[in-house]
Design a protein around this motif. Structure first.
Motif, PDB file in Angstrom:
ATOM      1  N   PHE B 134      70.348  57.635 120.340  1.00 23.95           N
ATOM      2  CA  PHE B 134      70.432  58.790 119.433  1.00 23.95           C
ATOM      3  C   PHE B 134      70.669  58.346 117.993  1.00 23.95           C
ATOM      4  CE2 PHE B 134      70.528  63.051 121.458  1.00 23.95           C
ATOM      5  CZ  PHE B 134      70.173  62.653 122.735  1.00 23.95           C
ATOM      6  N   ASP B 135      71.350  57.206 117.836  1.00 19.15           N
ATOM      7  CA  ASP B 135      71.575  56.676 116.484  1.00 19.15           C
ATOM      8  C   ASP B 135      70.259  56.388 115.770  1.00 19.15           C
ATOM      9  OD1 ASP B 135      74.136  56.618 115.579  1.00 19.15           O
ATOM     10  OD2 ASP B 135      74.680  54.768 116.597  1.00 19.15           O
ATOM     11  N   HIS B 136      69.195  56.170 116.548  1.00 21.85           N
ATOM     12  CA  HIS B 136      67.909  55.808 115.952  1.00 21.85           C
ATOM     13  C   HIS B 136      66.858  56.912 116.069  1.00 21.85           C
ATOM     14  CE1 HIS B 136      69.845  51.907 116.655  1.00 21.85           C
ATOM     15  NE2 HIS B 136      69.225  51.568 115.556  1.00 21.85           N
ATOM     16  N   TRP B 137      67.268  58.093 116.581  1.00 21.66           N
ATOM     17  CA  TRP B 137      66.303  59.156 116.832  1.00 21.66           C
ATOM     18  C   TRP B 137      66.259  60.080 115.611  1.00 21.66           C
ATOM     19  CZ3 TRP B 137      66.289  62.337 122.031  1.00 21.66           C
ATOM     20  CH2 TRP B 137      65.069  63.028 122.132  1.00 21.66           C
ATOM     21  N   ASN B 138      65.259  59.863 114.776  1.00 20.62           N
ATOM     22  CA  ASN B 138      65.230  60.557 113.487  1.00 20.62           C
ATOM     23  C   ASN B 138      65.074  62.065 113.603  1.00 20.62           C
ATOM     24  OD1 ASN B 138      65.616  58.358 111.801  1.00 20.62           O
ATOM     25  ND2 ASN B 138      63.480  57.738 112.020  1.00 20.62           N
ATOM     26  N   TRP B 139      64.338  62.520 114.606  1.00 22.77           N
ATOM     27  CA  TRP B 139      64.119  63.952 114.778  1.00 22.77           C
ATOM     28  C   TRP B 139      65.457  64.682 114.963  1.00 22.77           C
ATOM     29  CZ3 TRP B 139      63.957  67.469 119.218  1.00 22.77           C
ATOM     30  CH2 TRP B 139      63.307  68.668 118.913  1.00 22.77           C
ATOM     31  N   LEU B 140      66.436  63.967 115.491  1.00 24.97           N
ATOM     32  CA  LEU B 140      67.761  64.550 115.708  1.00 24.97           C
ATOM     33  C   LEU B 140      68.760  64.073 114.658  1.00 24.97           C
ATOM     34  CD1 LEU B 140      67.958  64.340 119.594  1.00 24.97           C
ATOM     35  CD2 LEU B 140      67.558  66.343 118.181  1.00 24.97           C
ATOM     36  N   GLY B 141      68.239  63.623 113.511  1.00 26.11           N
ATOM     37  CA  GLY B 141      69.140  63.245 112.432  1.00 26.11           C
ATOM     38  C   GLY B 141      69.658  61.827 112.528  1.00 26.11           C
ATOM     39  N   ALA B 142      69.344  61.122 113.617  1.00 20.55           N
ATOM     40  CA  ALA B 142      69.808  59.738 113.826  1.00 20.55           C
ATOM     41  C   ALA B 142      71.298  59.615 113.529  1.00 20.55           C
ATOM     42  CB  ALA B 142      68.971  58.769 113.006  1.00 20.55           C
ATOM     43  N   SER B 143      71.708  58.476 112.930  1.00 22.46           N
ATOM     44  CA  SER B 143      73.146  58.283 112.709  1.00 22.46           C
ATOM     45  C   SER B 143      73.648  59.132 111.547  1.00 22.46           C
ATOM     46  CB  SER B 143      73.434  56.802 112.459  1.00 22.46           C
ATOM     47  OG  SER B 143      72.576  56.317 111.446  1.00 22.46           O
ATOM     48  N   GLY B 144      72.724  59.722 110.773  1.00 23.08           N
ATOM     49  CA  GLY B 144      73.123  60.577 109.651  1.00 23.08           C
ATOM     50  C   GLY B 144      73.658  61.925 110.084  1.00 23.08           C
ATOM     51  N   GLY B 145      73.403  62.312 111.325  1.00 25.51           N
ATOM     52  CA  GLY B 145      73.971  63.549 111.842  1.00 25.51           C
ATOM     53  C   GLY B 145      72.999  64.714 111.840  1.00 25.51           C
ATOM     54  N   LEU B 146      73.259  65.650 112.745  1.00 29.76           N
ATOM     55  CA  LEU B 146      72.460  66.875 112.854  1.00 29.76           C
ATOM     56  C   LEU B 146      73.363  68.037 112.452  1.00 29.76           C
ATOM     57  CD1 LEU B 146      69.738  68.099 113.884  1.00 29.76           C
ATOM     58  CD2 LEU B 146      70.832  68.379 116.092  1.00 29.76           C
ATOM     59  N   PHE B 147      72.877  68.879 111.535  1.00 32.16           N
ATOM     60  CA  PHE B 147      73.729  69.948 111.014  1.00 32.16           C
ATOM     61  C   PHE B 147      73.154  71.318 111.344  1.00 32.16           C
ATOM     62  CE2 PHE B 147      74.356  66.180 108.567  1.00 32.16           C
ATOM     63  CZ  PHE B 147      75.730  66.089 108.503  1.00 32.16           C
ATOM     64  N   LEU B 148      74.024  72.218 111.783  1.00 31.44           N
ATOM     65  CA  LEU B 148      73.582  73.570 112.078  1.00 31.44           C
ATOM     66  C   LEU B 148      73.863  74.451 110.873  1.00 31.44           C
ATOM     67  CD1 LEU B 148      74.335  72.211 114.913  1.00 31.44           C
ATOM     68  CD2 LEU B 148      74.257  74.547 115.759  1.00 31.44           C
ATOM     69  N   PRO B 149      72.899  75.318 110.519  1.00 31.64           N
ATOM     70  CA  PRO B 149      73.104  76.168 109.343  1.00 31.64           C
ATOM     71  C   PRO B 149      74.242  77.158 109.571  1.00 31.64           C
ATOM     72  CG  PRO B 149      71.143  76.829 110.543  1.00 31.64           C
ATOM     73  CD  PRO B 149      71.616  75.559 111.168  1.00 31.64           C
ATOM     74  N   VAL B 150      75.094  77.302 108.569  1.00 30.53           N
ATOM     75  CA  VAL B 150      76.185  78.270 108.635  1.00 30.53           C
ATOM     76  C   VAL B 150      75.894  79.366 107.631  1.00 30.53           C
ATOM     77  CG1 VAL B 150      78.656  78.620 108.385  1.00 30.53           C
ATOM     78  CG2 VAL B 150      77.794  76.436 109.216  1.00 30.53           C
TER      79      VAL B 150
END
Lengths: 289, 331
Positions: B134-150
């Motif tokens: 997951f750290d390398h999976w760019n579609w899911l934000g990789a190690s930079g994180g995946l953010f949900l809109p608030v």
């Protein structure tokens, strides 16, 4: 990809792998005899690395020389830990042993964090940038020395178990707990000795490791996992297996770093572990059953 | 509800009623900080219950439950972020994916006769392997994180799980109560007896004709499915996901501390453990701030010492020690 480069990387990985192997040897010895999985193994290794940093800083001795006193301190620590805390848990269920050692690991990591802070520390040696040239191979001196020291330490441990009476008694405890008690061996003391020896192994390995990498407190858990993987890949309780698997993992890490990405190193390691567990659960050199 | 109280003596029912009133009324009486601690308590109570089914009931030690939290969280969050899929449907996808993951791991392990420490290491390996992936999976934000809109924190929108902390409090409370009821039903069922037989002596269970492979698979699948919902909750409550945080081994250990400290294999153990450990960790933080100690690590050292004390002096956990006094039949 030039073949020279690959060969260089493989040799570098092999040499680092011997140091990994020594660390894993400590875990294997403890598990093989006391039947307790030391979940604080990597944390003990970083503790040893910090001890070496301080000792080298104070006296200016070589980290490889520091391996002797640091190994000694770790031996005492391991002996006391087994005697005072773990021995009461030897017959308890696995998960309580696990929590006990996780608690020890948490304390160790965070005491190191309190004392030394989160920043990386290392030692400087004057041969840090030197290397040996053998044909197309260029090998760092630090790696050669660290690996040689690891082989020496492992050899001393093998000799201890093969030749000395205490070593044989420890093996007797591992083979037949009840029998060892019947013939009058002081199992409690031998267990503590074993834990001390395992700790001394990882302590010495930490000093050698210090020639290759920096130390930070948070690396502890990663080293614990690495030691486990090596022990399982090599075969639990097999001492030569631990060394051989250390080399395999060291080389595969180095190759993965070169061919895939440095951050994918441990992914390959975990993949090897999964494959070994599935297809050869007794480990590469372990006995079946 | 019947499943929760049937067969309990009056004293135990009174204790339960008091706890229920306290938990239901808590959001009206406490400030935002205490509420956030309560949510965390319930979160660990729920994940602890899910893990307890596998280890406490069926005796299979998993040290990689963060895998199911992570997959569940990422599945629902990715569907929501990329395809605007409703989180309830996302939760369904999370359950399916995690059940599959659990079954695959269980199949591989149990088919090849991997048990005990080896099984535990295998679960760690799968979780760590996935974390690095997951750290390398760019579609899911990789190690930079995946953010949900608030959008609007104040408006409660249960359909898309957007709302104030109070909504999340009741959601996780409902999950916890549901898991407790399910655990109680399971323990009293044929399946529950099979599990405990396997836990106590697998060979004996097999000799009695219990299909141990099958019931171990049921335990892993169910535990994974329940844990996935905790992941979905995590994603929509915190609104950010990092592989480093959600899949790490530290997370798995956090999950299992509650049930072990509370009382492994008991119904109330995971809940009691979570409500002891979480405030303890937070209380230590508060105390450190009060005393003006800012050295990193002091809190965790104290936490480690507490853990050590409990495991040395109360190896069966807190709940068995207090259950009888509260009128619950000793388990």
């Amino acid at each position: 990809m030039p073949i020279d480069l690959v060969a260089n990387v493989v040799v570098a990985g092999l040499l680092a792998g011997l140091v990994y192997g020594l660390a894993a040897l400590g875990l294997s010895v403890i598990f093989g005899v006391v039947r307790v999985v030391n979940f604080a193994h990597g944390e003990m290794m970083t503790a040893a690395m910090y001890l070496a940093v301080v000792l080298v800083g104070l006296t200016g001795i070589d980290p490889l020389v520091a391996a002797l006193p640091v190994g000694g301190v770790l031996f005492l620590f391991g002996y006391a830990l087994q005697r005072g805390l773990i021995n009461a848990f030897v017959t308890r269920p696995e998960h309580t042993q696990f929590i006990l050692l996780v608690a020890v690991a948490i304390i160790l990591v965070n005491v190191q964090l309190m004392v030394f802070g989160p920043n990386a520390r290392n030692v400087q040696v004057d041969y840090a940038l030197d290397s040996f040239e053998i044909g197309p191979l260029i090998i760092d001196k630090v790696r050669v020395y660290a690996a040689a020291a690891a082989v020496l330490a492992a050899g001393a441990l093998f000799a201890f178990f093969r030749r000395t009476l205490v070593g044989k008694s420890i093996r007797a405890c591992a083979d037949n707990y009840l029998g060892a008690q019947v013939v009058g061996l002081n199992v409690k003391r031998l267990y503590a000795l074993t834990f001390g020896l395992g700790a001394a192994c990882v302590g010495a390995a930490g000093c050698m490791m210090l020639l290759l990498v920096d130390v930070t407190p948070v690396q502890g858990p990663a080293y614990t996992l690495l030691a486990f993987i090596i022990v399982i890949v090599g075969g639990m309780g097999s001492l030569t297996g631990a060394l051989a698997a250390g080399v395999v993992i060291g080389m595969s890490e180095a190759l993965a770093g070169l061919l895939i990405a440095p951050s994918a190193k441990s992914m390959v390691t975990f993949a090897i572990l999964i494959l070994v567990l599935l297809f050869r659960p007794q480990g590469l050199l372990g006995r079946a059953g | 509800m019947r499943a929760l109280v049937a067969g309990l003596p009056a004293r135990a029912r009174a204790v339960l009623a008091l706890v229920a009133v306290l938990l239901l009324g808590a959001p009206f009486a406490v400030d935002a900080y205490v509420l956030s601690v309560l949510i965390l308590c319930l979160y660990f109570a729920y994940t602890g219950q899910a893990w307890n089914i596998m280890m406490g009931f069926a005796g299979q030690l998993s040290l990689g439950h963060s895998l199911y939290v992570g997959i569940g969280a990422y599945a629902a969050a990715a569907l929501f972020v990329h395809f605007d899929v409703n989180p309830w449907l996302g939760a369904l996808a999370a359950i399916v994916l995690c059940t599959l993951a659990g079954l695959v791991i269980g199949f591989l392990a149990f088919r090849f006769g991997i048990a005990g420490v080896y099984f535990a290491i295998l679960t760690i390996a799968f979780a760590e392997f996935t974390r690095i992936g997951f750290d390398h999976w760019n579609w899911l934000g990789a190690s930079g994180g995946l953010f949900l809109p608030v959008k609007e924190r104040g408006v409660t929108d249960l359909a898309t799980l957007r709302g104030p902390p109070v909504m999340f409090y009741y959601a996780i409370l409902a999950l916890t109560v549901g898991a407790l009821a399910l655990s109680r039903l399971l323990l009293a069922s044929r399946l529950g007896y099979y599990w405990r037989a396997i836990r106590e002596d697998e060979e004996a269970a097999q000799a009695l004709g219990i299909d141990t492979f099958r019931y171990k698979m049921v335990a892993v699948g169910l535990s994974a499915a329940m844990t996935s919902l905790a992941g979905v909750f995590f994603a929509f409550y915190y609104n950010n996901l990092f592989p480093e945080q959600i899949f790490s081994m530290g997370r798995s250990i956090e999950i299992i501390l509650g049930p072990i400290i509370g009382g492994l294999g008991t119904l109330a153990g995971p809940i009691v453990g979570a409500f002891v450990l979480t405030p303890l960790a937070d209380g230590i933080t508060e105390l450190m701030q009060l005393l003006g100690i800012e050295t990193p690590g002091v809190k965790q050292v104290f936490y480690g010492v507490c853990l050590l004390v409990v495991i040395v002096f109360l190896p069966n956990g807190i709940w068995p020690a207090i259950a009888r006094r509260l009128g619950f039949a000793p388990r």
